[in-house]
Design a protein around this motif. Structure first.
Motif, short mmCIF file in Angstrom:
data_model
loop_
_atom_site.label_atom_id
_atom_site.label_comp_id
_atom_site.label_asym_id
_atom_site.label_seq_id
_atom_site.Cartn_x
_atom_site.Cartn_y
_atom_site.Cartn_z
N ARG A 1 0.82 -1.22 0.00
CA ARG A 1 0.00 0.00 0.00
C ARG A 1 0.85 1.27 0.00
N ARG A 2 1.96 1.22 0.73
CA ARG A 2 2.88 2.36 0.85
C ARG A 2 4.30 1.84 0.78
N VAL A 3 5.20 2.71 0.31
CA VAL A 3 6.61 2.36 0.27
C VAL A 3 7.42 3.58 0.71
N VAL A 4 8.38 3.35 1.61
CA VAL A 4 9.38 4.35 1.94
C VAL A 4 10.67 3.88 1.27
N ALA A 5 11.26 4.74 0.45
CA ALA A 5 12.45 4.36 -0.31
C ALA A 5 13.40 5.56 -0.42
N SER A 6 14.62 5.29 -0.85
CA SER A 6 15.66 6.32 -0.87
C SER A 6 15.93 6.83 -2.28
N ASN A 7 16.15 8.13 -2.36
CA ASN A 7 16.46 8.78 -3.64
C ASN A 7 17.94 8.78 -3.97
N TRP A 8 18.79 8.46 -3.01
CA TRP A 8 20.23 8.42 -3.25
C TRP A 8 20.90 7.48 -2.26
N VAL A 9 22.22 7.41 -2.31
CA VAL A 9 23.00 6.59 -1.39
C VAL A 9 22.77 7.11 0.02
N VAL A 10 22.46 6.21 0.96
CA VAL A 10 22.18 6.62 2.33
C VAL A 10 23.37 6.32 3.25
N ASP A 11 23.49 7.11 4.29
CA ASP A 11 24.44 6.84 5.36
C ASP A 11 23.82 5.77 6.24
N ASP A 12 24.53 4.67 6.46
CA ASP A 12 23.96 3.53 7.19
C ASP A 12 23.44 3.91 8.57
N GLU A 13 24.24 4.62 9.33
CA GLU A 13 23.86 4.94 10.71
C GLU A 13 22.69 5.92 10.75
N ALA A 14 22.72 6.94 9.91
CA ALA A 14 21.63 7.91 9.89
C ALA A 14 20.34 7.26 9.41
N ALA A 15 20.41 6.43 8.37
CA ALA A 15 19.21 5.76 7.85
C ALA A 15 18.64 4.80 8.90
N ALA A 16 19.50 4.06 9.58
CA ALA A 16 19.04 3.13 10.61
C ALA A 16 18.34 3.89 11.73
N SER A 17 18.90 5.01 12.14
CA SER A 17 18.29 5.82 13.20
C SER A 17 16.96 6.39 12.74
N LEU A 18 16.91 6.89 11.52
CA LEU A 18 15.68 7.46 11.00
C LEU A 18 14.57 6.41 10.95
N VAL A 19 14.87 5.22 10.43
CA VAL A 19 13.87 4.16 10.34
C VAL A 19 13.44 3.70 11.73
N SER A 20 14.37 3.65 12.66
CA SER A 20 14.03 3.26 14.03
C SER A 20 13.05 4.25 14.66
N VAL A 21 13.33 5.54 14.52
CA VAL A 21 12.43 6.56 15.07
C VAL A 21 11.09 6.50 14.33
N TYR A 22 11.12 6.35 13.02
CA TYR A 22 9.90 6.27 12.21
C TYR A 22 9.00 5.12 12.68
N CYS A 23 9.57 3.94 12.78
CA CYS A 23 8.77 2.77 13.18
C CYS A 23 8.27 2.89 14.61
N THR A 24 9.06 3.51 15.49
CA THR A 24 8.63 3.74 16.86
C THR A 24 7.41 4.66 16.89
N LEU A 25 7.43 5.71 16.07
CA LEU A 25 6.29 6.63 16.00
C LEU A 25 5.05 5.93 15.45
N LEU A 26 5.22 5.09 14.43
CA LEU A 26 4.09 4.35 13.86
C LEU A 26 3.50 3.40 14.90
N ALA A 27 4.38 2.67 15.61
CA ALA A 27 3.93 1.71 16.62
C ALA A 27 3.22 2.42 17.77
N LYS A 28 3.73 3.59 18.15
CA LYS A 28 3.11 4.34 19.25
C LYS A 28 1.69 4.76 18.88
N ALA A 29 1.50 5.26 17.68
CA ALA A 29 0.16 5.67 17.24
C ALA A 29 -0.78 4.47 17.22
#
Length: 154
Positions: free
Chosen positions: A85-113
């Motif tokens: 239904r939805r996709v989150v994807a990257s437009n360029w090369v990502v920094d591993d640590e920053a992307a992992a942190s972003l996805v972690s915060v993102y999923c935490t916010l989704l789970a909280k809601a």
């Protein structure tokens, strides 16, 4: 929710026909159908109708050639075609640590809601996760927080 944190391979010259996600090969290394790559054709064949969100935090998963009247031929599009239904994807090369942190915060916010019984705002949660990453001194530049985008309903 499907989350794939791996290596994304986009190929521009041949219409991204060889775009893929690099996964670990299966137990039969000599099986050409189990080579460790999830290709566009493999993704198209998946049944993801029950997938509310696919997160592709690999590099260049929303990158591909533009086709007039069709949009971008990218790995993200393949997941939508397969039924996500939805996709989150990257437009360029990502920094591993920053992307992992972003996805972690993102999923935490989704789970909280979801836990609180509130409507899940996929776009708002991604915005808030990006703001959190951007607030970290080492990740202030857009390179670190702006690569991931949401396709599909909010």
């Amino acid at each position: 929710v499907l989350h794939l944190a791996c290596h994304g391979l986009a190929e521009q010259e041949l219409g991204n026909f060889f775009g893929s996600l690099a996964l670990a090969p299966g137990p039969k290394a000599d099986d050409p159908d189990d080579d460790g790559f999830l290709t566009l054709s493999d993704i198209h064949a998946l049944d993801l109708k029950r997938c509310e969100l696919a997160v592709l935090s690999a590099c260049e998963t929303n990158l591909g050639p533009q086709q007039k009247g069709e949009g971008t031929f990218a790995l993200s599009r393949a997941f939508l075609i397969a039924g996500a239904r939805r996709v989150v994807a990257s437009n360029w090369v990502v920094d591993d640590e920053a992307a992992a942190s972003l996805v972690s915060v993102y999923c935490t916010l989704l789970a909280k809601a979801e836990k609180e019984g509130k409507p899940v705002d996929y776009a708002g949660a991604l915005r808030d996760a990006k703001r959190w990453v951007r607030s970290q001194d080492k990740w202030k530049a857009p390179y670190y927080w702006a690569a991931l985008v949401l396709m599909g309903p909010r």
